[in-house]
Design an enzyme around this catalytic site. Structure first.
Site, mmCIF file in Angstrom:
data_model
loop_
_atom_site.group_PDB
_atom_site.id
_atom_site.type_symbol
_atom_site.label_atom_id
_atom_site.label_comp_id
_atom_site.label_asym_id
_atom_site.label_seq_id
_atom_site.Cartn_x
_atom_site.Cartn_y
_atom_site.Cartn_z
ATOM 1 N N HIS A 98 0.841 -1.195 0.000
ATOM 2 C CA HIS A 98 0.000 0.000 0.000
ATOM 3 C C HIS A 98 0.877 1.247 0.000
ATOM 4 C CE1 HIS A 98 -3.128 -2.838 0.979
ATOM 5 N NE2 HIS A 98 -2.591 -3.099 2.152
ATOM 6 N N GLU A 116 -1.456 -0.321 8.254
ATOM 7 C CA GLU A 116 -2.389 -1.237 8.907
ATOM 8 C C GLU A 116 -1.671 -2.071 9.945
ATOM 9 O OE1 GLU A 116 -2.627 -5.016 5.872
ATOM 10 O OE2 GLU A 116 -3.325 -3.090 5.091
ATOM 11 N N HIS A 173 3.465 -7.540 1.751
ATOM 12 C CA HIS A 173 2.813 -8.411 2.723
ATOM 13 C C HIS A 173 1.729 -9.260 2.071
ATOM 14 C CE1 HIS A 173 0.176 -4.858 2.551
ATOM 15 N NE2 HIS A 173 -0.817 -5.699 2.852
ATOM 16 N N ARG A 193 -1.309 -4.924 -6.144
ATOM 17 C CA ARG A 193 -0.932 -6.342 -6.176
ATOM 18 C C ARG A 193 0.410 -6.523 -6.857
ATOM 19 N NH1 ARG A 193 -6.133 -7.183 -8.306
ATOM 20 N NH2 ARG A 193 -7.673 -7.530 -6.657
#
Length: 316
Positions: A98, A116, A173, A193
């Site tokens: 991200h 996150e 991740h 992705r």
């Protein structure tokens, strides 16, 4: 003054990697046996939580944020800053990354970046996550992607119930098959992705990759983002502080019998992942159980929680 907890109705998302544990473990009414995500507390336009009951019944969380800022300490952000999810990975999620706020603001029409963190609610024996990579330079990172050296590039970790991982923007991740996690994140829905195991959907199509953007935003080399939990023990309960970071702080309330807590934060986001009990405030007594998600306004003051319960709690 609003002295009641604000209970919210989750939103569910079907995913190619999803399963049915959100129904089996939490009793949620899910759309199919490929349900991957429960957006538990969300004011994001791609999936909004709705208030279940009380004075604000039927209102969206974004409505409360826009029209009742007093509930949230009169914060200055234009939009509700956090998003809480439960993710059921029956199969591997894609390897992804991200962007940070700066990159997202330039490229993603003002959407924020996405830092996150994950709390492992449950997992199958031997389950793994991918977090980080082995490349020391951008040149090597690109070379290993272009030549498909995924086993050498990606860093894998075995996980167990109760593990916690902090995943800042720029971190390569993936959540592995068999892992059920609660995710606290910035309120963003941007994912780049990197690798999707060459999977195809029911129509035989592969999912889109975003390699150029992913290479641009990835942290190289991968920094160590490990956190050290801090445990405070009280009579009848303990509070584990997992992380206090730029975008959020995250805790686990492990209540054996009772906990008395003064809400001094602007507001608290609460997700019940185990057990059942009662929440007592100046306005009354409110039963809750595993699978419930609610907000505690800073107006609520002191709360008394009784029961045998595990709650993941966060705030900006």
């Amino acid at each position: 003054m609003v002295k009641q907890p604000i209970f919210l109705e989750p939103v569910f998302k079907e995913r190619i990697w999803g399963g049915d544990r959100l129904h089996r473990l939490f009793g949620y009414h899910i759309p199919s046996e490929q349900t991957g995500e429960c957006w538990a507390i969300s004011a994001h336009s791609n999936g909004e939580s709705i208030v279940k009951s009380g004075r604000f019944e039927g209102k969206s969380l974004s409505y409360l944020w826009e029209h009742h800022q007093e509930l949230f300490g009169n914060r200055t952000e234009a939009k509700f800053p956090l998003l809480t999810k439960i993710l059921d990975a029956k199969n591997d999620l894609s390897v992804q990354v991200h962007p940070d706020d700066h990159y997202a603001s330039k490229v993603e029409n003002g959407e924020p970046g996405k830092t996150e963190c994950w709390y492992v609610i449950d997992c199958e024996p031997g389950a793994e996550i991918i977090i980080g990579h082995q490349a020391k330079t951008k040149q090597k990172f690109v070379e290993m992607i272009e030549t498909g050296q995924w086993n050498k590039l990606l860093s894998r970790l075995k996980v167990q119930k109760g593990d916690f991982f902090y995943v800042p923007s720029g971190t390569i991740h993936a959540i592995g098959a068999g892992v059920l996690i609660l995710e606290t994140q910035q309120s963003s829905d941007i994912t780049y992705r990197v690798y999707d195991y060459d999977r195809v959907d029911p129509d035989g199509r592969t999912r889109k990759l975003h390699l150029d953007k992913a290479i641009e935003v990835s942290n190289i080399p991968h920094p160590d983002n490990a956190t050290a939990p801090l445990v405070n023990v009280y009579e009848g309960a303990s509070i584990v502080t997992f992380v206090r970071a730029n975008y959020f702080s995250v805790y686990k309330w492990e209540i054996q019998t009772s906990l008395s807590y003064e809400v001094t934060e602007d507001f608290l986001i609460c997700s019940v992942i185990e057990g059942c009990g009662e929440l007592k405030t100046g306005a009354g007594t409110y039963p809750f159980q595993k699978g419930d998600h609610f907000l505690l306004s800073n107006q609520i003051g002191r709360v008394e929680v009784e029961g045998k319960i595990t709650v993941i709690v966060s705030h900006p």
